[in-house]
Design a protein around this motif. Sequence first.
Motif, PDB file in Angstrom:
ATOM      1  N   UNK A 303       1.828 -13.788  -3.179  1.00  0.00           N
ATOM      2  CA  UNK A 303       2.570 -12.738  -3.397  1.00  0.00           C
ATOM      3  C   UNK A 303       1.433 -11.436  -3.480  1.00  0.00           C
ATOM      4  N   UNK A 304       2.016 -10.603  -2.822  1.00  0.00           N
ATOM      5  CA  UNK A 304       1.098  -9.118  -2.604  1.00  0.00           C
ATOM      6  C   UNK A 304       1.457  -8.262  -3.907  1.00  0.00           C
ATOM      7  N   UNK A 305       0.550  -7.707  -4.736  1.00  0.00           N
ATOM      8  CA  UNK A 305       0.815  -7.221  -5.733  1.00  0.00           C
ATOM      9  C   UNK A 305      -0.009  -5.800  -5.924  1.00  0.00           C
ATOM     10  N   UNK A 306       0.807  -4.479  -6.242  1.00  0.00           N
ATOM     11  CA  UNK A 306      -0.053  -3.418  -6.419  1.00  0.00           C
ATOM     12  C   UNK A 306       0.218  -3.155  -7.868  1.00  0.00           C
ATOM     13  N   UNK A 307      -1.237  -2.947  -8.556  1.00  0.00           N
ATOM     14  CA  UNK A 307      -1.019  -2.350 -10.127  1.00  0.00           C
ATOM     15  C   UNK A 307      -1.556  -1.068 -10.037  1.00  0.00           C
ATOM     16  N   UNK A 308      -0.759   0.069 -10.801  1.00  0.00           N
ATOM     17  CA  UNK A 308      -1.129   1.283 -10.717  1.00  0.00           C
ATOM     18  C   UNK A 308      -1.904   1.703 -11.959  1.00  0.00           C
ATOM     19  N   UNK A 309      -3.339   1.930 -12.140  1.00  0.00           N
ATOM     20  CA  UNK A 309      -4.078   2.233 -13.454  1.00  0.00           C
ATOM     21  C   UNK A 309      -4.329   3.537 -13.621  1.00  0.00           C
ATOM     22  N   UNK A 310      -3.744   3.929 -14.561  1.00  0.00           N
ATOM     23  CA  UNK A 310      -4.200   5.559 -14.961  1.00  0.00           C
ATOM     24  C   UNK A 310      -4.880   5.503 -16.472  1.00  0.00           C
ATOM     25  N   UNK A 311      -6.037   6.059 -16.378  1.00  0.00           N
ATOM     26  CA  UNK A 311      -6.769   6.319 -17.551  1.00  0.00           C
ATOM     27  C   UNK A 311      -6.797   4.961 -18.442  1.00  0.00           C
ATOM     28  N   UNK A 312      -7.189   3.970 -17.826  1.00  0.00           N
ATOM     29  CA  UNK A 312      -7.460   2.694 -18.522  1.00  0.00           C
ATOM     30  C   UNK A 312      -5.919   1.854 -18.960  1.00  0.00           C
ATOM     31  N   UNK A 313      -4.793   2.507 -18.230  1.00  0.00           N
ATOM     32  CA  UNK A 313      -3.822   1.495 -18.735  1.00  0.00           C
ATOM     33  C   UNK A 313      -2.644   1.362 -17.414  1.00  0.00           C
ATOM     34  N   UNK A 314      -2.053   0.336 -17.604  1.00  0.00           N
ATOM     35  CA  UNK A 314      -1.179  -0.192 -16.341  1.00  0.00           C
ATOM     36  C   UNK A 314      -0.005   0.789 -16.346  1.00  0.00           C
ATOM     37  N   UNK A 315       0.184   1.502 -15.582  1.00  0.00           N
ATOM     38  CA  UNK A 315       1.329   2.418 -15.536  1.00  0.00           C
ATOM     39  C   UNK A 315       2.604   1.720 -14.781  1.00  0.00           C
ATOM     40  N   UNK A 316       2.290   0.919 -13.784  1.00  0.00           N
ATOM     41  CA  UNK A 316       3.373   0.401 -12.802  1.00  0.00           C
ATOM     42  C   UNK A 316       2.635  -0.565 -12.014  1.00  0.00           C
ATOM     43  N   UNK A 317       3.608  -1.627 -11.718  1.00  0.00           N
ATOM     44  CA  UNK A 317       3.238  -2.685 -10.739  1.00  0.00           C
ATOM     45  C   UNK A 317       4.425  -3.071  -9.869  1.00  0.00           C
ATOM     46  N   UNK A 318       4.093  -3.156  -8.649  1.00  0.00           N
ATOM     47  CA  UNK A 318       5.095  -3.709  -7.459  1.00  0.00           C
ATOM     48  C   UNK A 318       4.564  -5.030  -6.871  1.00  0.00           C
ATOM     49  N   UNK A 319       5.486  -5.734  -6.648  1.00  0.00           N
ATOM     50  CA  UNK A 319       5.570  -6.621  -5.625  1.00  0.00           C
ATOM     51  C   UNK A 319       5.885  -6.179  -4.232  1.00  0.00           C
ATOM     52  N   UNK A 320       4.902  -6.026  -3.369  1.00  0.00           N
ATOM     53  CA  UNK A 320       5.034  -5.704  -2.047  1.00  0.00           C
ATOM     54  C   UNK A 320       5.301  -6.883  -0.972  1.00  0.00           C
ATOM     55  N   UNK A 321       6.410  -6.048  -0.236  1.00  0.00           N
ATOM     56  CA  UNK A 321       7.010  -7.293   0.806  1.00  0.00           C
ATOM     57  C   UNK A 321       6.514  -6.575   2.071  1.00  0.00           C
ATOM     58  N   UNK A 322       6.153  -7.659   3.114  1.00  0.00           N
ATOM     59  CA  UNK A 322       5.937  -7.104   4.438  1.00  0.00           C
ATOM     60  C   UNK A 322       7.354  -6.871   5.230  1.00  0.00           C
ATOM     61  N   UNK A 323       7.045  -5.958   6.035  1.00  0.00           N
ATOM     62  CA  UNK A 323       8.286  -5.546   6.621  1.00  0.00           C
ATOM     63  C   UNK A 323       9.000  -6.987   7.597  1.00  0.00           C
TER      64      UNK A 323
END
Length: 907
Positions: A303-323
């Motif tokens: 699975x394809x995941x995106x992790x958003x990191x801000x100032x050394x912390x995980x802020x959000x994570x998403x499982x990305x789905x192809x169209x």
Amino acid sequence: MKINKIKYLSGPNLHSYKPTIWIELDLEDLEYKPSNMIPGFTHKLLTVLPSLKTHTCSKGYAGGFVERLEEGTWMGHILEHIALEIQHLAGIQVKRGKTITSETRPGIYYVTYDYREKESGIQAFYGAMEIVEAILEGKEHIDAEPLIAKTAQLYYENKLGPSTEAIYQAALARQIPVQRVGNDSFLRLGTGRKQKSVQATVSSQTSYLGVENACDKEMTKSLLEGAGLPVPGGVVIEKREELQAAGEQVGYPVVIKPVDGRQGKGVVTHLLNLEQLQSAYDYVTEEHKDYTQFIIERYYSGDDYRFLIVDGKLVAASLRLPPSITGDGVHTIRQLIEAENDNPLRGEDHEKPMTKIPLDLAGCCLSKRNLSLEDIPAFGDTIQVIGNANLSTGGSAIDVTDQVHPSYSRLAVLAAQTIGLDIAGIDMISPDVTVPYEEGHAVILEVNAAPGIRMHLYPSEGTSRDAGGAIVDYLFKSREESAIPIVAVTGTNGKTTTARLAAHLLKQENRRIGLTHSDGVWIDDTCIDTGDCSGPGSARKILSHPEVDLAVLETARGGILREGLAFRHCDVGIVTNVAEDHLGLDGIETLEDLRKVKRLIPEVVLPGGTCVLNADDEGCAAMAEHTDGKVVYFSLNAGNKLIQQAIQAGGTAWYADHDWLVCSSEGHTWRFLPIKDIPITINGFARHNIANALAALAAAHALGKSIAELRSSIITFFPDMKMNRGRFNLSMIDGRYVIADYAHNPAGVKAIYDTLSQMGVNRLITAASAAGDRPDEAIGEMGRLIAENSDLFVIKEDGNLRGRKPLEAAGLLREAALQSGMETSAIRIVPDEYEACHAAWLLTEPGDLLLVLHDNFDHVERFLTDISQPGAVEQAKPKTSTLFRHKVQRYRPAQGEERFLPTKRGV
């Protein structure tokens, strides 16, 4: 109908704290045709825009606006509602509007309503006019959809993107000053020395090398691999001929992507053989001709995941789905994609929560599986049409932030730190991020600088994450960290002197003061702009200056009505007084209207801030009910009821008590200084400057200046051309007094003459003009005051006639002076200001006082320089002139008081 004037009030304004469009509308003949007098109008309008039935209007309930239409309401009000509804139907969140009828100009209406982006905001009004005019012309078919679509198009073309908009709104919610700069995605957050900035999600604290590393996919891979983080194997190629060797070296399946690509552009995945790799290369190089180097990389399943990191912390994570699309057995893949692209949640680029699926890329990806856009999938078959899950190529996202195992969070944080990014999007392939990471079970595909946060704001499933707020919180822990203190000064008279004095009182070592007023913009003692700088444009120059620690901003009526305020909040708000001035302009027709304009400053004072109000001005004092700040009154009368109430309640008040200035605060009272020891009070004669001093002292005290510091500072502020240019500047030249002041309305002129009445002079000669945008009555009142208090009157003209004909305002002054008893021979008209000063000077004798009420102080400075030259008086003065030789006695001593000599003014 016709539009006379349009204004975009981008800051807090008379009508709303939100951006507001203001339109001066002339109904012309429709002034006599309210809606109930136009047969069929209401029915036709509701047929064109049936959603107007939900508008509450002043009734307060759905359907209220329809009732108003049936009762009879005017077109200005109707257009306001239509403009709001067109914006709403275009997907723009607005709801407030108000239409005001001019009390003095029949047929004129002032229409105000919310907007989010000005091009779409005004287009909605043009669309509203088009609908109304079509109904009035009796057109049978009226379609609002094209007008709504055009409004929506302009909105999405010009608005901030989703990521930047989220940061902007998060800053507003935290009372962090924020301003869009230019037409792109650049935001300035904070003010003065404390400001920072973001462009998209790159901050002013983001490492340049970090961005460069992230943009170079090969460098990213090298850095991550060097830190022991999992990355896919791959090679870099530049020519089509290198594809075969690269594919064999990496091993199929593979991925091709540009070395310096972003947002998933040019990425094609899951290529199973050389033929598919070559086809993908051809597609990418044709569509993206600026890409010259490509990475051929091992494809990993998972699975394809995106992790958003801000100032050394995980802020959000998403499982990305192809169209993907689901077949119905009838329509082609192309038709199914087109139908999905009509989803209102999909738009071009980043304008909406999801992006439209690109047909060309879909065709390329389908060809790898021997499919085409013209194939008709069976009912229920789900077909993935794009090989990657990037939102910019039509993918969707499911929020999984709360399910991410700490080991994966740690992996994402390390990746951002390795590349050197404070804000990063980490793309990772993993079979399951809810369990502990195991070596070989996941791989980091990319580290993205300026990661889009759309997917976290608008997930297809799961919880929306305040990613914009996380970025703002990283930049500033509180409003205090972001905003320099602001002192805002408004009122009718005394603003400039009060602002200058407040800035002087607030000076201290290692603190730079930014100051705006009606004569320029200053950073400490350096002038960075000249002219009338009391509006929002000048204020923004101070608030955006990177060296300013504290701002003192004169805030005039004109700027508020033209653009709104340049700031959402202030720490100290001062209202010096409110008198009739500029009435009849921009819908401000009464003194109460003017008070509402000035009241905006108390309204934006922060909770915990201070609102400084003139207790001697009834309308000003009443503004205490409209502020969240602590109220501090000032007064020229120790017995003022509000002053006494404040003292008894343990509050703070500044006031004059006989010959002293006094401060009372929290149960303590200090006799501050003898009034005559304060230079700008002119030995205590200038009562208007006593009031200005009290206001400035109250403001500086509220910002932490001690009584002792204030005593030391105020005695070093002088009413001269250096420290208070153009405000009661007194010179003694060849035995004559010359006073220059900017008094430009009846209240200001009266204050000047009240001061002069206590000065010992022989005759008083006044050189003055009247602003053309004042009503005839106000100009006449100025002429009367000048005539009653002067021996001789030289009338000049302002450089800007403000809509008047040449000599029209001068004629009104002359007529009023004559009606007040001044003789014709005592009045002379010399239009040019510089020449008028000289003409008045030639009439003086030793012991006389020349009062110049200037329009442009540069003219006065040049005049004073000329007459200060040795022998200038004798060379210029006619030897035998008898013009204006008489004396006019108009001062009246109080009963029982022998104050004035029979033929001389003075004590």
